[in-house]
Design a protein around this motif. Structure first.
Motif, PDB file in Angstrom:
ATOM      1  N   GLU A   1       0.895  -1.297  -0.079  1.00  0.00           N
ATOM      2  CA  GLU A   1       0.006  -0.073   0.142  1.00  0.00           C
ATOM      3  C   GLU A   1       0.885   1.109   0.072  1.00  0.00           C
ATOM      4  O   GLU A   1       0.669   2.279  -0.721  1.00  0.00           O
ATOM      5  N   MET A   2       1.875   1.402   0.863  1.00  0.00           N
ATOM      6  CA  MET A   2       2.918   2.331   0.855  1.00  0.00           C
ATOM      7  C   MET A   2       3.426   2.601  -0.319  1.00  0.00           C
ATOM      8  O   MET A   2       3.565   3.824  -1.109  1.00  0.00           O
ATOM      9  N   HIS A   3       3.966   1.508  -1.203  1.00  0.00           N
ATOM     10  CA  HIS A   3       4.604   1.655  -2.680  1.00  0.00           C
ATOM     11  C   HIS A   3       3.307   2.243  -3.587  1.00  0.00           C
ATOM     12  O   HIS A   3       4.017   2.918  -4.569  1.00  0.00           O
ATOM     13  N   ALA A   4       2.240   1.870  -3.354  1.00  0.00           N
ATOM     14  CA  ALA A   4       1.389   2.144  -4.338  1.00  0.00           C
ATOM     15  C   ALA A   4       1.053   3.464  -3.950  1.00  0.00           C
ATOM     16  O   ALA A   4       0.713   4.425  -5.236  1.00  0.00           O
ATOM     17  N   ILE A   5       1.078   4.077  -2.825  1.00  0.00           N
ATOM     18  CA  ILE A   5       0.707   5.456  -2.548  1.00  0.00           C
ATOM     19  C   ILE A   5       1.866   6.424  -3.308  1.00  0.00           C
ATOM     20  O   ILE A   5       1.711   7.308  -3.871  1.00  0.00           O
ATOM     21  N   ALA A   6       3.142   5.812  -2.892  1.00  0.00           N
ATOM     22  CA  ALA A   6       4.353   6.636  -3.438  1.00  0.00           C
ATOM     23  C   ALA A   6       4.179   6.482  -5.083  1.00  0.00           C
ATOM     24  O   ALA A   6       4.574   7.817  -5.594  1.00  0.00           O
ATOM     25  N   GLN A   7       3.633   5.653  -5.673  1.00  0.00           N
ATOM     26  CA  GLN A   7       3.549   5.611  -7.246  1.00  0.00           C
ATOM     27  C   GLN A   7       2.460   6.479  -7.675  1.00  0.00           C
ATOM     28  O   GLN A   7       2.879   7.417  -8.445  1.00  0.00           O
ATOM     29  N   SER A   8       1.346   6.632  -6.944  1.00  0.00           N
ATOM     30  CA  SER A   8       0.576   7.643  -7.454  1.00  0.00           C
ATOM     31  C   SER A   8       0.669   9.086  -7.090  1.00  0.00           C
ATOM     32  O   SER A   8       0.328   9.916  -7.869  1.00  0.00           O
ATOM     33  N   GLU A   9       1.548   9.215  -6.069  1.00  0.00           N
ATOM     34  CA  GLU A   9       1.952  10.690  -5.580  1.00  0.00           C
ATOM     35  C   GLU A   9       2.911  11.227  -6.513  1.00  0.00           C
ATOM     36  O   GLU A   9       3.252  12.472  -6.941  1.00  0.00           O
ATOM     37  N   GLY A  10       3.765  10.466  -7.098  1.00  0.00           N
ATOM     38  CA  GLY A  10       4.843  11.000  -7.919  1.00  0.00           C
ATOM     39  C   GLY A  10       6.170  11.556  -7.222  1.00  0.00           C
ATOM     40  O   GLY A  10       6.185  10.945  -5.717  1.00  0.00           O
ATOM     41  N   HIS A  11       6.943  12.032  -7.496  1.00  0.00           N
ATOM     42  CA  HIS A  11       8.310  12.394  -6.758  1.00  0.00           C
ATOM     43  C   HIS A  11       8.025  13.357  -5.594  1.00  0.00           C
ATOM     44  O   HIS A  11       6.976  14.208  -5.834  1.00  0.00           O
ATOM     45  N   SER A  12       8.558  13.046  -4.588  1.00  0.00           N
ATOM     46  CA  SER A  12       8.452  13.802  -3.401  1.00  0.00           C
ATOM     47  C   SER A  12       9.686  13.402  -2.424  1.00  0.00           C
ATOM     48  O   SER A  12       9.593  12.151  -1.861  1.00  0.00           O
ATOM     49  N   ASP A  13      10.338  14.460  -2.423  1.00  0.00           N
ATOM     50  CA  ASP A  13      11.780  13.934  -1.682  1.00  0.00           C
ATOM     51  C   ASP A  13      11.843  14.690  -0.215  1.00  0.00           C
ATOM     52  O   ASP A  13      11.683  16.025  -0.295  1.00  0.00           O
ATOM     53  N   ALA A  14      12.095  13.868   0.568  1.00  0.00           N
ATOM     54  CA  ALA A  14      12.218  14.487   2.072  1.00  0.00           C
ATOM     55  C   ALA A  14      13.839  14.589   2.388  1.00  0.00           C
ATOM     56  O   ALA A  14      13.878  14.577   3.813  1.00  0.00           O
TER      57      ALA A  14
ATOM     58  N   GLY B   1      18.538   8.643  14.418  1.00  0.00           N
ATOM     59  CA  GLY B   1      19.014   8.928  12.832  1.00  0.00           C
ATOM     60  C   GLY B   1      19.228   7.748  12.292  1.00  0.00           C
ATOM     61  O   GLY B   1      18.799   6.701  12.856  1.00  0.00           O
ATOM     62  N   SER B   2      19.515   7.722  11.027  1.00  0.00           N
ATOM     63  CA  SER B   2      19.849   6.465  10.437  1.00  0.00           C
ATOM     64  C   SER B   2      20.841   6.733   9.197  1.00  0.00           C
ATOM     65  O   SER B   2      20.844   7.783   8.564  1.00  0.00           O
ATOM     66  N   GLY B   3      21.360   5.798   8.631  1.00  0.00           N
ATOM     67  CA  GLY B   3      22.316   5.728   7.593  1.00  0.00           C
ATOM     68  C   GLY B   3      21.725   5.690   6.205  1.00  0.00           C
ATOM     69  O   GLY B   3      20.648   5.518   6.120  1.00  0.00           O
ATOM     70  N   GLN B   4      22.696   5.786   5.321  1.00  0.00           N
ATOM     71  CA  GLN B   4      21.942   5.508   3.834  1.00  0.00           C
ATOM     72  C   GLN B   4      21.745   4.229   3.699  1.00  0.00           C
ATOM     73  O   GLN B   4      22.180   3.211   3.921  1.00  0.00           O
ATOM     74  N   ASN B   5      20.613   4.033   2.726  1.00  0.00           N
ATOM     75  CA  ASN B   5      20.457   2.433   2.229  1.00  0.00           C
ATOM     76  C   ASN B   5      21.467   2.082   1.206  1.00  0.00           C
ATOM     77  O   ASN B   5      21.303   3.102   0.042  1.00  0.00           O
ATOM     78  N   LEU B   6      22.173   1.500   1.533  1.00  0.00           N
ATOM     79  CA  LEU B   6      23.107   0.975   0.515  1.00  0.00           C
ATOM     80  C   LEU B   6      22.740  -0.563  -0.259  1.00  0.00           C
ATOM     81  O   LEU B   6      23.537  -1.087  -1.008  1.00  0.00           O
ATOM     82  N   SER B   7      21.733  -1.019   0.352  1.00  0.00           N
ATOM     83  CA  SER B   7      21.229  -2.297  -0.237  1.00  0.00           C
ATOM     84  C   SER B   7      20.686  -2.125  -1.625  1.00  0.00           C
ATOM     85  O   SER B   7      20.478  -1.295  -2.033  1.00  0.00           O
ATOM     86  N   ASP B   8      20.087  -3.325  -1.945  1.00  0.00           N
ATOM     87  CA  ASP B   8      19.560  -3.447  -3.294  1.00  0.00           C
ATOM     88  C   ASP B   8      17.715  -3.372  -3.102  1.00  0.00           C
ATOM     89  O   ASP B   8      17.083  -3.881  -4.007  1.00  0.00           O
ATOM     90  N   GLU B   9      17.462  -3.073  -1.693  1.00  0.00           N
ATOM     91  CA  GLU B   9      15.944  -3.427  -1.777  1.00  0.00           C
ATOM     92  C   GLU B   9      15.677  -2.061  -1.042  1.00  0.00           C
ATOM     93  O   GLU B   9      16.344  -1.501  -0.218  1.00  0.00           O
ATOM     94  N   ALA B  10      14.365  -1.551  -1.270  1.00  0.00           N
ATOM     95  CA  ALA B  10      13.911  -0.293  -0.440  1.00  0.00           C
ATOM     96  C   ALA B  10      13.633  -0.539   0.879  1.00  0.00           C
ATOM     97  O   ALA B  10      13.433  -1.640   1.261  1.00  0.00           O
ATOM     98  N   ARG B  11      13.969   0.448   1.800  1.00  0.00           N
ATOM     99  CA  ARG B  11      13.473   0.307   3.112  1.00  0.00           C
ATOM    100  C   ARG B  11      12.143   0.834   3.376  1.00  0.00           C
ATOM    101  O   ARG B  11      12.121   2.316   3.196  1.00  0.00           O
ATOM    102  N   THR B  12      11.069   0.304   3.971  1.00  0.00           N
ATOM    103  CA  THR B  12       9.756   1.034   3.760  1.00  0.00           C
ATOM    104  C   THR B  12       9.356   1.012   5.358  1.00  0.00           C
ATOM    105  O   THR B  12       9.066   0.013   6.045  1.00  0.00           O
ATOM    106  N   THR B  13       8.887   2.152   5.679  1.00  0.00           N
ATOM    107  CA  THR B  13       8.540   2.324   7.080  1.00  0.00           C
ATOM    108  C   THR B  13       7.360   3.282   7.105  1.00  0.00           C
ATOM    109  O   THR B  13       7.053   4.151   6.398  1.00  0.00           O
ATOM    110  N   LEU B  14       6.560   3.179   8.548  1.00  0.00           N
ATOM    111  CA  LEU B  14       5.542   3.865   8.713  1.00  0.00           C
ATOM    112  C   LEU B  14       5.826   4.508  10.065  1.00  0.00           C
ATOM    113  O   LEU B  14       6.079   3.557  11.017  1.00  0.00           O
TER     114      LEU B  14
END
Ligand code: AKG
Length: 250
Positions: free
Chosen positions: A33-46, A194-207
């Protein structure tokens, strides 16, 4: 609910990891659901100001319960609110919520900070819970904390993004809190994190859901959000006489 050991751990350290708060299939549905929301929203960088311009990005959306009924149900889910009650008392009120997707390889870090400067409150009742919707090992930029810093009170904060001193609190010396899909990390809003950069090959998804005792008093008008003030557990003992929403001052 937390067991006695988890409560003591939180009191001492200002955070606690609750394994498997959601089961894997719920985490997977929420992730989709979070990825579908991101898809429908388009670009939004925080990406935060102090780490901008290094080619990283992080997708975000606030007030996610205005976009997803699954999130609306989750906000008052007793598995979540019972832990919050253990930490802040019987009455638990929504402050705001947001989702973050740190994309593979270039997912932005979060500089070390306290949440306090964003929404200071008199009694410091504010906590956050990060619900992990996929695995967050260290290389994915998992949450990192400085245990015990919630006892120090508000610390000097720098820049537009209110980060703490990078020499006193370097991210490299912070304690990583790796998590699995479905795990939840609860932490105090004074805990340096805080948290570091995602260096892996998969997205990190959180709420991330921010919660407070309704009797606590905001010290500034900042950080309004849709649905702020909704009761998620207990009652609001400070609510005055009833008024229609349209009668209240804007
Ligand atoms: O998701 C993270 O790694 C940290 C997020 C955070 O610290 C915040 O939004 O204040």
């Amino acid at each position: 609910m937390l067991n006695a050991e988890q409560k003591v751990f939180y009191q001492d350290n200002g955070y606690v990891l609750v394994p498997a708060l959601l089961d894997k299939s719920e985490a997977a549905s929420l992730r989709a659901e979070m990825h579908a929301i991101a898809q429908s929203e388009g670009h939004s960088d925080a990406t935060w100001d102090s780490v901008r311009n290094s080619g990283t990005a992080i997708t975000h959306c606030h007030d996610v319960h205005f976009r997803s009924a699954m999130v609306t149900r989750l906000l008052s889910d007793p598995r979540l609110t019972s832990v919050a009650q253990d930490l802040i008392g019987p009455n638990v009120q929504l402050h705001h919520n947001k989702m973050f997707i740190k994309p593979p390889a270039k997912g932005s870090p979060f500089p070390m900070h306290q949440d306090y400067p964003y929404f200071p409150h008199r009694d410091h009742s504010m906590i956050a819970v990060i619900l992990h919707l996929d695995d967050a090992p260290e290389e994915k930029g998992c949450l990192c904390v400085y245990p015990g810093t919630h006892k120090l009170g508000p610390l000097p904060a720098f820049g537009n993004d209110h980060h703490v001193s990078t020499t006193t609190y370097p991210i490299a010396q912070a304690t990583p809190v790796p998590a699995k899909a479905g795990d939840a990390v609860f932490f105090h809003y004074l805990t340096v994190h805080g948290s570091g950069q995602n260096l892996s090959d998969e997205a990190r998804t959180t709420l991330l859901i921010q919660l407070r005792d309704p009797a606590d008093v905001p010290l500034s008008d900042r950080h309004a959000s849709r649905g702020q003030g909704m009761m998620l557990a207990g009652i609001d003992p400070t609510a005055g006489s009833f008024k229609f929403a349209w009668e209240e001052k804007p």
